[in-house]
Design a protein around this motif. Structure first.
Motif, PDB file in Angstrom:
ATOM      1  N   TYR A  49       0.821  -1.209   0.000  1.00 48.81           N
ATOM      2  CA  TYR A  49       0.000   0.000   0.000  1.00 48.81           C
ATOM      3  C   TYR A  49       0.856   1.262   0.000  1.00 48.81           C
ATOM      4  O   TYR A  49       1.902   1.316   0.654  1.00 48.81           O
ATOM      5  CB  TYR A  49      -0.887   0.041   1.255  1.00 48.81           C
ATOM      6  CG  TYR A  49      -2.070  -0.899   1.199  1.00 48.81           C
ATOM      7  CD1 TYR A  49      -3.108  -0.678   0.299  1.00 48.81           C
ATOM      8  CD2 TYR A  49      -2.148  -1.994   2.054  1.00 48.81           C
ATOM      9  CE1 TYR A  49      -4.201  -1.538   0.251  1.00 48.81           C
ATOM     10  CE2 TYR A  49      -3.234  -2.853   2.021  1.00 48.81           C
ATOM     11  CZ  TYR A  49      -4.260  -2.618   1.114  1.00 48.81           C
ATOM     12  OH  TYR A  49      -5.331  -3.464   1.070  1.00 48.81           O
ATOM     13  N   ARG A  54      -3.716   2.970  -0.838  1.00 50.84           N
ATOM     14  CA  ARG A  54      -4.044   2.447  -2.166  1.00 50.84           C
ATOM     15  C   ARG A  54      -3.052   1.344  -2.529  1.00 50.84           C
ATOM     16  O   ARG A  54      -1.841   1.512  -2.381  1.00 50.84           O
ATOM     17  CB  ARG A  54      -3.966   3.594  -3.176  1.00 50.84           C
ATOM     18  CG  ARG A  54      -4.252   3.159  -4.600  1.00 50.84           C
ATOM     19  CD  ARG A  54      -4.258   4.361  -5.542  1.00 50.84           C
ATOM     20  NE  ARG A  54      -4.158   3.928  -6.933  1.00 50.84           N
ATOM     21  CZ  ARG A  54      -4.028   4.746  -7.964  1.00 50.84           C
ATOM     22  NH1 ARG A  54      -3.972   6.053  -7.766  1.00 50.84           N
ATOM     23  NH2 ARG A  54      -3.945   4.278  -9.184  1.00 50.84           N
ATOM     24  N   ASP A  55      -3.575   0.210  -2.999  1.00 50.69           N
ATOM     25  CA  ASP A  55      -2.732  -0.915  -3.421  1.00 50.69           C
ATOM     26  C   ASP A  55      -1.967  -0.506  -4.673  1.00 50.69           C
ATOM     27  O   ASP A  55      -2.559  -0.265  -5.721  1.00 50.69           O
ATOM     28  CB  ASP A  55      -3.628  -2.130  -3.699  1.00 50.69           C
ATOM     29  CG  ASP A  55      -2.841  -3.336  -4.229  1.00 50.69           C
ATOM     30  OD1 ASP A  55      -1.613  -3.232  -4.393  1.00 50.69           O
ATOM     31  OD2 ASP A  55      -3.484  -4.377  -4.467  1.00 50.69           O
ATOM     32  N   ASP A 107      -8.261  -0.222   8.084  1.00 49.41           N
ATOM     33  CA  ASP A 107      -8.163   1.030   7.325  1.00 49.41           C
ATOM     34  C   ASP A 107      -8.031   0.798   5.822  1.00 49.41           C
ATOM     35  O   ASP A 107      -8.275   1.703   5.026  1.00 49.41           O
ATOM     36  CB  ASP A 107      -6.946   1.849   7.795  1.00 49.41           C
ATOM     37  CG  ASP A 107      -7.245   2.657   9.061  1.00 49.41           C
ATOM     38  OD1 ASP A 107      -8.411   2.646   9.504  1.00 49.41           O
ATOM     39  OD2 ASP A 107      -6.316   3.281   9.592  1.00 49.41           O
ATOM     40  N   CYS A 108      -7.597  -0.412   5.429  1.00 48.67           N
ATOM     41  CA  CYS A 108      -7.354  -0.680   4.010  1.00 48.67           C
ATOM     42  C   CYS A 108      -8.349  -1.719   3.480  1.00 48.67           C
ATOM     43  O   CYS A 108      -8.944  -2.475   4.254  1.00 48.67           O
ATOM     44  CB  CYS A 108      -5.920  -1.172   3.808  1.00 48.67           C
ATOM     45  SG  CYS A 108      -4.689   0.113   4.097  1.00 48.67           S
ATOM     46  N   PRO A 109      -8.529  -1.753   2.150  1.00 50.69           N
ATOM     47  CA  PRO A 109      -9.506  -2.664   1.534  1.00 50.69           C
ATOM     48  C   PRO A 109      -9.320  -4.127   1.933  1.00 50.69           C
ATOM     49  O   PRO A 109     -10.291  -4.881   2.002  1.00 50.69           O
ATOM     50  CB  PRO A 109      -9.248  -2.483   0.031  1.00 50.69           C
ATOM     51  CG  PRO A 109      -8.696  -1.104  -0.090  1.00 50.69           C
ATOM     52  CD  PRO A 109      -7.881  -0.886   1.154  1.00 50.69           C
ATOM     53  N   CYS A 110      -8.089  -4.556   2.211  1.00 51.79           N
ATOM     54  CA  CYS A 110      -7.826  -5.961   2.542  1.00 51.79           C
ATOM     55  C   CYS A 110      -8.215  -6.285   3.975  1.00 51.79           C
ATOM     56  O   CYS A 110      -8.154  -7.441   4.399  1.00 51.79           O
ATOM     57  CB  CYS A 110      -6.351  -6.293   2.326  1.00 51.79           C
ATOM     58  SG  CYS A 110      -5.252  -5.530   3.554  1.00 51.79           S
ATOM     59  N   GLY A 111      -8.579  -5.269   4.745  1.00 54.93           N
ATOM     60  CA  GLY A 111      -8.913  -5.488   6.144  1.00 54.93           C
ATOM     61  C   GLY A 111      -7.773  -5.175   7.093  1.00 54.93           C
ATOM     62  O   GLY A 111      -7.948  -5.162   8.310  1.00 54.93           O
TER      63      GLY A 111
END
Lengths: 204, 204
Positions: A49, A54-55, A107-111
């Motif tokens: 990230y 953002r990835d 906090d991030c899309p992956c958990g």
């Protein structure tokens, strides 16, 4: 071959092949020391990230695996970082989670968060990673008594010019110029001037 | 007349006449505020010493008397200093005596030390007085929200050039160049760059 392996030189572009490549590379190069600066490392879910959560791992060399392998082998590693998502920051992951935006679990899309899991033998944090590198050069000059190791303002200016000429982007503004981490080039040159002046005077 | 009276503008050259001149000058100018930077003040025996404990009061305007008179009249005074022998440092004379070379009682030929006796309403100490002035400009810009008050690196460079062109000496080395307090001109310009960059960003 024995020498310094700069993380940014490596061209390992696939997570699937990275571990094997890291092993092969270290077998071949057998470096004396490895230095990383502001190089992203994977989080606890294997995602890379940026500071905004953002990835941005697509097409990016998995340099963190190279450092993990180096630590297993006992090759000395030094890492410089300023944001929490870099190689080495795994050493202070607890602090990163509570102090850095997008670093807390969830906090991030992956958990997970942006915090990197990879450690290093020595972690140097700095407001700007480049400044940490300037400080390391100053420390090396002091330890050896050799002023030639100082990162001079002229070298900083040349570095920023060469990087810009080669198309490296100012990620804060999304354009190509000499700004680093949202700070204008003249400020980085000024920082190098202060480090140079202090170190040179101490070496007199 | 109402305005800012810069200490360095005054031409009072005799201790005997200075008190009368200070009174007359303030009667005439009636300044709103008085600012002093790195201006020597007399010690407890009335002697003006430089940082090495040498009497250099000969032919020097007694600006400290002007500030003492201003304080009696309630005119706001601001003093910047870096060595202990400047106007304003009387506020911290106890610390100066135990911390500064040639400042302890008996360190100087007169039997006293170099520490100044004059105070000020506000004393700003800095590693280099000029840097304190740069910080004051930054603070004024922040308070007013007006970036035009920033002391820019270009202004610093021009100031050092003009001062050198007019023969002001680099007292640390005894020659005429842009060095201030033993520190090269490029470092002072770098300091102004850092203050400028930080202040300008905060004002965005």
């Amino acid at each position: 071959m024995s020498g310094v392996l700069y993380a940014e030189d490596c061209g390992v572009n696939s997570s699937a092949l990275s571990q094997a490549a890291a092993t092969e590379m270290l077998d071949h190069l057998n470096p004396d020391v490895m230095v990383s600066t502001e190089r992203v490392g994977r989080n606890e879910n294997g995602i890379y990230y940026n500071m905004r959560g953002r990835d941005y791992g697509m097409g990016r060399a998995r340099i963190d695996l190279l450092f993990d392998e180096a630590m297993v082998r006992g090759i000395p590693t030094l890492a410089v970082g300023d944001g929490g998502n870099e190689i080495g920051m795994g050493l202070v992951s607890d602090v990163v989670k509570i102090s850095v935006p997008f670093a807390a679990p969830g906090d991030c899309p992956c958990g997970g968060g942006i915090g990197a899991t990879s450690g290093a033998d020595i972690l140097m944090t700095a407001a700007v990673s480049n400044w940490g590198c300037t400080a390391i050069c100053a420390a090396m000059a002091m330890r050896t008594g050799d002023a030639r190791l100082i990162h001079t303002p002229k070298m900083e200016a040349r570095m920023l010019e060469v990087m810009t000429a080669n198309g490296l982007i100012n990620s804060a503004d999304g354009i190509i110029d000499g700004h680093v981490d949202g700070i204008r080039d003249t400020t980085h040159i000024a920082l190098a001037e202060l480090a140079d002046a202090i170190t040179r005077k101490a070496l007199l």
